[in-house]
Scaffold this active site. Structure first.
Site, PDB file in Angstrom:
ATOM      1  N   GLY A 111      51.061  87.794  46.966  1.00  0.00           N
ATOM      2  CA  GLY A 111      51.069  86.378  47.359  1.00  0.00           C
ATOM      3  C   GLY A 111      52.207  86.109  48.322  1.00  0.00           C
ATOM      4  N   LEU A 112      52.191  84.905  48.842  1.00  0.00           N
ATOM      5  CA  LEU A 112      53.198  84.502  49.830  1.00  0.00           C
ATOM      6  C   LEU A 112      54.596  84.494  49.225  1.00  0.00           C
ATOM      7  CD1 LEU A 112      51.346  81.438  51.411  1.00  0.00           C
ATOM      8  CD2 LEU A 112      51.752  83.657  52.520  1.00  0.00           C
ATOM      9  N   SER A 115      55.617  82.140  46.150  1.00  0.00           N
ATOM     10  CA  SER A 115      54.418  81.786  45.372  1.00  0.00           C
ATOM     11  C   SER A 115      54.614  82.001  43.869  1.00  0.00           C
ATOM     12  CB  SER A 115      53.203  82.587  45.870  1.00  0.00           C
ATOM     13  OG  SER A 115      53.447  83.981  45.742  1.00  0.00           O
ATOM     14  N   LYS A 117      55.668  85.232  42.455  1.00  0.00           N
ATOM     15  CA  LYS A 117      55.409  86.629  42.063  1.00  0.00           C
ATOM     16  C   LYS A 117      56.488  87.156  41.112  1.00  0.00           C
ATOM     17  CE  LYS A 117      55.535  88.194  46.327  1.00  0.00           C
ATOM     18  NZ  LYS A 117      55.885  86.933  47.021  1.00  0.00           N
ATOM     19  N   THR A 119      58.712  85.534  39.419  1.00  0.00           N
ATOM     20  CA  THR A 119      58.778  84.746  38.177  1.00  0.00           C
ATOM     21  C   THR A 119      57.713  85.239  37.194  1.00  0.00           C
ATOM     22  OG1 THR A 119      59.504  82.860  39.494  1.00  0.00           O
ATOM     23  CG2 THR A 119      58.724  82.393  37.255  1.00  0.00           C
ATOM     24  N   SER A 185      52.801  92.195  49.967  1.00  0.00           N
ATOM     25  CA  SER A 185      51.687  93.100  50.319  1.00  0.00           C
ATOM     26  C   SER A 185      50.594  92.335  51.076  1.00  0.00           C
ATOM     27  CB  SER A 185      51.122  93.800  49.088  1.00  0.00           C
ATOM     28  OG  SER A 185      50.979  92.951  47.974  1.00  0.00           O
ATOM     29  N   GLY A 234      58.205  86.760  62.652  1.00  0.00           N
ATOM     30  CA  GLY A 234      57.222  87.507  61.869  1.00  0.00           C
ATOM     31  C   GLY A 234      57.329  87.225  60.384  1.00  0.00           C
TER      32      GLY A 234
HETATM   33  N1  LIG Z   1      59.625  88.356  57.824  1.00  0.00           N
HETATM   34  C1  LIG Z   1      59.514  88.263  56.494  1.00  0.00           C
HETATM   35  N2  LIG Z   1      58.302  88.042  55.921  1.00  0.00           N
HETATM   36  C2  LIG Z   1      58.188  87.942  54.601  1.00  0.00           C
HETATM   37  N3  LIG Z   1      59.232  88.071  53.723  1.00  0.00           N
HETATM   38  C3  LIG Z   1      60.457  88.309  54.239  1.00  0.00           C
HETATM   39  C4  LIG Z   1      60.637  88.402  55.640  1.00  0.00           C
HETATM   40  N4  LIG Z   1      61.967  88.624  55.865  1.00  0.00           N
HETATM   41  C5  LIG Z   1      62.573  88.672  54.679  1.00  0.00           C
HETATM   42  N5  LIG Z   1      61.665  88.481  53.688  1.00  0.00           N
HETATM   43  C6  LIG Z   1      62.017  88.562  52.258  1.00  0.00           C
HETATM   44  O1  LIG Z   1      61.494  89.820  51.831  1.00  0.00           O
HETATM   45  C7  LIG Z   1      60.707  89.671  50.673  1.00  0.00           C
HETATM   46  C8  LIG Z   1      59.340  90.346  50.844  1.00  0.00           C
HETATM   47  O2  LIG Z   1      59.461  91.736  50.763  1.00  0.00           O
HETATM   48  P1  LIG Z   1      58.155  92.585  50.463  1.00  0.00           P
HETATM   49  O3  LIG Z   1      58.593  93.996  50.418  1.00  0.00           O
HETATM   50  O4  LIG Z   1      57.483  92.041  49.260  1.00  0.00           O
HETATM   51  O5  LIG Z   1      57.256  92.290  51.749  1.00  0.00           O
HETATM   52  S1  LIG Z   1      55.983  93.108  52.263  1.00  0.00           S
HETATM   53  O6  LIG Z   1      55.108  93.362  51.106  1.00  0.00           O
HETATM   54  O7  LIG Z   1      56.448  94.360  52.865  1.00  0.00           O
HETATM   55  O8  LIG Z   1      55.345  92.232  53.265  1.00  0.00           O
HETATM   56  C9  LIG Z   1      60.462  88.203  50.476  1.00  0.00           C
HETATM   57  O9  LIG Z   1      60.666  88.009  49.092  1.00  0.00           O
HETATM   58  P2  LIG Z   1      59.729  87.028  48.211  1.00  0.00           P
HETATM   59  O10 LIG Z   1      60.140  85.647  48.644  1.00  0.00           O
HETATM   60  O11 LIG Z   1      60.137  87.350  46.815  1.00  0.00           O
HETATM   61  O12 LIG Z   1      58.299  87.322  48.485  1.00  0.00           O
HETATM   62  C10 LIG Z   1      61.466  87.496  51.359  1.00  0.00           C
HETATM   63  O13 LIG Z   1      62.528  87.049  50.585  1.00  0.00           O
HETATM   64  N1  LIG Z   2      54.552  78.245  38.213  1.00  0.00           N
HETATM   65  C1  LIG Z   2      55.612  77.744  38.830  1.00  0.00           C
HETATM   66  N2  LIG Z   2      55.776  76.417  38.881  1.00  0.00           N
HETATM   67  C2  LIG Z   2      56.835  75.875  39.534  1.00  0.00           C
HETATM   68  N3  LIG Z   2      57.793  76.592  40.138  1.00  0.00           N
HETATM   69  C3  LIG Z   2      57.666  77.933  40.123  1.00  0.00           C
HETATM   70  C4  LIG Z   2      56.578  78.585  39.475  1.00  0.00           C
HETATM   71  N4  LIG Z   2      56.737  79.928  39.619  1.00  0.00           N
HETATM   72  C5  LIG Z   2      57.865  80.093  40.331  1.00  0.00           C
HETATM   73  N5  LIG Z   2      58.429  78.913  40.629  1.00  0.00           N
HETATM   74  C6  LIG Z   2      59.644  78.699  41.413  1.00  0.00           C
HETATM   75  O1  LIG Z   2      59.304  78.957  42.769  1.00  0.00           O
HETATM   76  C7  LIG Z   2      60.339  79.660  43.422  1.00  0.00           C
HETATM   77  C8  LIG Z   2      59.807  80.985  43.968  1.00  0.00           C
HETATM   78  O2  LIG Z   2      59.449  81.804  42.873  1.00  0.00           O
HETATM   79  P1  LIG Z   2      59.560  83.382  42.976  1.00  0.00           P
HETATM   80  O3  LIG Z   2      59.098  83.935  41.681  1.00  0.00           O
HETATM   81  O4  LIG Z   2      60.918  83.775  43.453  1.00  0.00           O
HETATM   82  O5  LIG Z   2      58.466  83.657  44.118  1.00  0.00           O
HETATM   83  P2  LIG Z   2      58.202  84.957  44.986  1.00  0.00           P
HETATM   84  O6  LIG Z   2      58.693  86.137  44.176  1.00  0.00           O
HETATM   85  O7  LIG Z   2      56.721  84.986  45.185  1.00  0.00           O
HETATM   86  O8  LIG Z   2      58.963  84.754  46.248  1.00  0.00           O
HETATM   87  C9  LIG Z   2      61.461  79.825  42.402  1.00  0.00           C
HETATM   88  O9  LIG Z   2      62.400  78.792  42.621  1.00  0.00           O
HETATM   89  C10 LIG Z   2      60.765  79.656  41.063  1.00  0.00           C
HETATM   90  O10 LIG Z   2      61.630  79.118  40.095  1.00  0.00           O
END
Ligand SMILES: Nc1ncnc2c1ncn2[C@@H]1O[C@H](COP(=O)(O)OS(=O)(=O)O)[C@@H](OP(=O)(O)O)[C@H]1O
Ligand SMILES: Nc1ncnc2c1ncn2[C@@H]1O[C@H](COP(=O)(O)OP(=O)(O)O)[C@@H](O)[C@H]1O
Length: 268
Positions: A111-112, A115, A117, A119, A185, A234
Site C-alpha cells: 500500500g501507499l 496507509s 502497513k 501499524t 511494493s 518520484g
Molecule cells: N520516493 C519515495 N517513494 C516512496 N517512499 C519513499 C520515497 N522516499 C522515501 N520513502 C520512504 O521509504 C519507505 C518505502 O520504502 P519501501 O522499501 O517500502 O519502498 S518500495 O517498496 O521499494 O517502493 C516509505 O515508508 P512508508 O511510509 O512506511 O511506506 C517512505 O517513508
Molecule cells: N487504521 C488506522 N486508522 C488511523 N490511523 C492509522 C491507522 N493505521 C495507521 N495509522 C496512522 O497512520 C500513520 C501511518 O501509518 P504507518 O503504519 O506508518 O503507515 P505505512 O507503514 O504504510 O507508511 C501513522 O501515524 C499511524 O499511526
C-alpha cells in the site's frame, strides 16, 4: 471489491478505529491467522530425521535434481554463479514446522506510504506472538537501513528491493516462521514474482486500500509535503506509480464515517 482466491489460508480481523502507534498505546486487536496443517502433518516426527544418502542436489531455476559421485557433473549455473550444488540438510522445513508447531508463510502487506502497513504489521505480530506464534517483520524502511541500503527509489532499485525482500521472506518460510512483509511494493510484477517463490497458499497478499488523500493527510514523516513541494522526486502516488493488487487474499478498506476512520470491510 477484490475477488479472493479460496485456496488461501483465512485471516479473521476485528475492526478498530483511532489507531495510535505511541509506545504506551494498547496494541490494536486486528486478528489472527488460521494456519493450515502442513503436508507432513502429524506424520512428521523428529525421529525421522536422519542423514540422507543424497546429500547434495543441483538446482536450476528452482528444479531440483539429485547429484551423486557419478553425476556430480550436473552442477548448475544459477544467476551469475556457475558450478554450484544445492546442499540438502536432513532437517528440513517439515521438521522445523513441527518443532515450532506452526506453518511458515508470508503475509505481504502492500500500500501507499502512510496507509498503515507498519501499524498493521506490528499489530499482527503482537497478536500472533500472544498466541505463541513466531513471526518476523520485514519493513521497507528498516530493511533499507541494512540489507538494501545501497538501493534508491528508482524503478529498477525498487524492483531489486522487492526481489531481495521476497528471497529473505522465502528463507523465513523455509525456517517455519510467519514472515510479515510491510513494503510499498508498488509494482504488481514484483509482488507476483515474490508470490511465485513460495508454495501455493503460503503467500497472503494484504492490500491497504486507503485513498491517497487520507495517507497524505496523515503524512507522519512529512514526506508527502516534501514531494508536493518538489523536494522529493518520484514519490509513490504523487509522481511515481502504485499498481493495486488485482487478486489479493485480503483487502483492508478504511473510510471516514462521522469524522472517524473506521475499518469498513475486509474482503477475504
Ligand atoms: N520516493 C519515495 N517513494 C516512496 N517512499 C519513499 C520515497 N522516499 C522515501 N520513502 C520512504 O521509504 C519507505 C518505502 O520504502 P519501501 O522499501 O517500502 O519502498 S518500495 O517498496 O521499494 O517502493 C516509505 O515508508 P512508508 O511510509 O512506511 O511506506 C517512505 O517513508
Ligand atoms: N487504521 C488506522 N486508522 C488511523 N490511523 C492509522 C491507522 N493505521 C495507521 N495509522 C496512522 O497512520 C500513520 C501511518 O501509518 P504507518 O503504519 O506508518 O503507515 P505505512 O507503514 O504504510 O507508511 C501513522 O501515524 C499511524 O499511526
Amino acid at each position: 471489491m477484490v475477488p479472493i482466491n479460496t485456496v488461501r489460508p483465512s485471516i479473521s480481523c476485528s475492526s478498530s478505529s483511532g489507531f495510535d502507534t505511541g509506545p504506551s498505546a494498547p496494541v490494536p486487536k486486528v486478528g489472527f491467522v488460521k494456519l493450515p496443517r502442513s503436508n507432513g502433518g502429524n506424520h512428521a516426527r523428529l525421529s525421522l530425521v536422519q542423514a540422507t544418502e543424497e546429500s547434495t542436489v543441483a538446482t536450476t531455476n528452482g528444479r531440483v535434481a539429485a547429484v551423486s559421485g557419478e553425476n556430480a557433473h550436473q552442477m548448475a549455473t544459477n544467476g551469475k554463479a556457475g558450478n554450484i550444488v544445492w546442499h540438502k540438510s536432513s532437517v528440513d522445513k517439515v521438521h522445523r514446522q513441527e518443532l515450532l508447531q506452526q506453518k511458515g508463510c508470508v503475509i505481504w502487506i502492500t500500500g501507499l506510504s502512510g496507509s498503515g502497513k507498519s501499524t498493521l504489521a506490528c499489530a499482527l505480530c503482537h497478536a500472533l506472538y500472544s498466541k505463541g506464534k513466531l513471526t518476523y517483520i520485514l519493513d521497507g524502511d528498516n530493511v533499507r537501513h541494512g540489507l538494501n541500503r545501497d538501493l534508491t527509489f528508482k524503478a529498477e532499485d525498487r524492483a531489486e528491493n522487492i526481489r531481495r525482500i521476497g528471497e529473505v521472506a522465502k528463507l523465513f518460510v523455509d525456517a517455519g516462521v510467519i514472515c510479515i512483509v510491510s513494503v510499498i511494493s508498488p509494482y504488481r510484477r514484483d509482488r507476483d514474482a515474490c508470490r511465485a517463490l513460495v508454495l501455493d497458499g503460503d503467500f497472503i497478499e494484504v492490500f491497504m486500500d486507503v485513498p491517497i488523500e487520507i495517507c497524505e493527510a496523515r503524512d507522519p514523516k512529512g514526506l508527502y509535503k516534501l514531494a508536493r513541494a518538489g523536494k522529493i522526486k518520484g514519490f509513490t502516488g504523487i509522481d511515481d506509480p502504485y499498481e493495486p493488487p488485482l487478486n489479493c487474499e485480503v483487502c483492508v478498506l478504511l473510510e471516514y464515517h462521522s469524522y472517524k476512520l473506521v475499518l469498513v470491510q475486509i474482503c477475504i
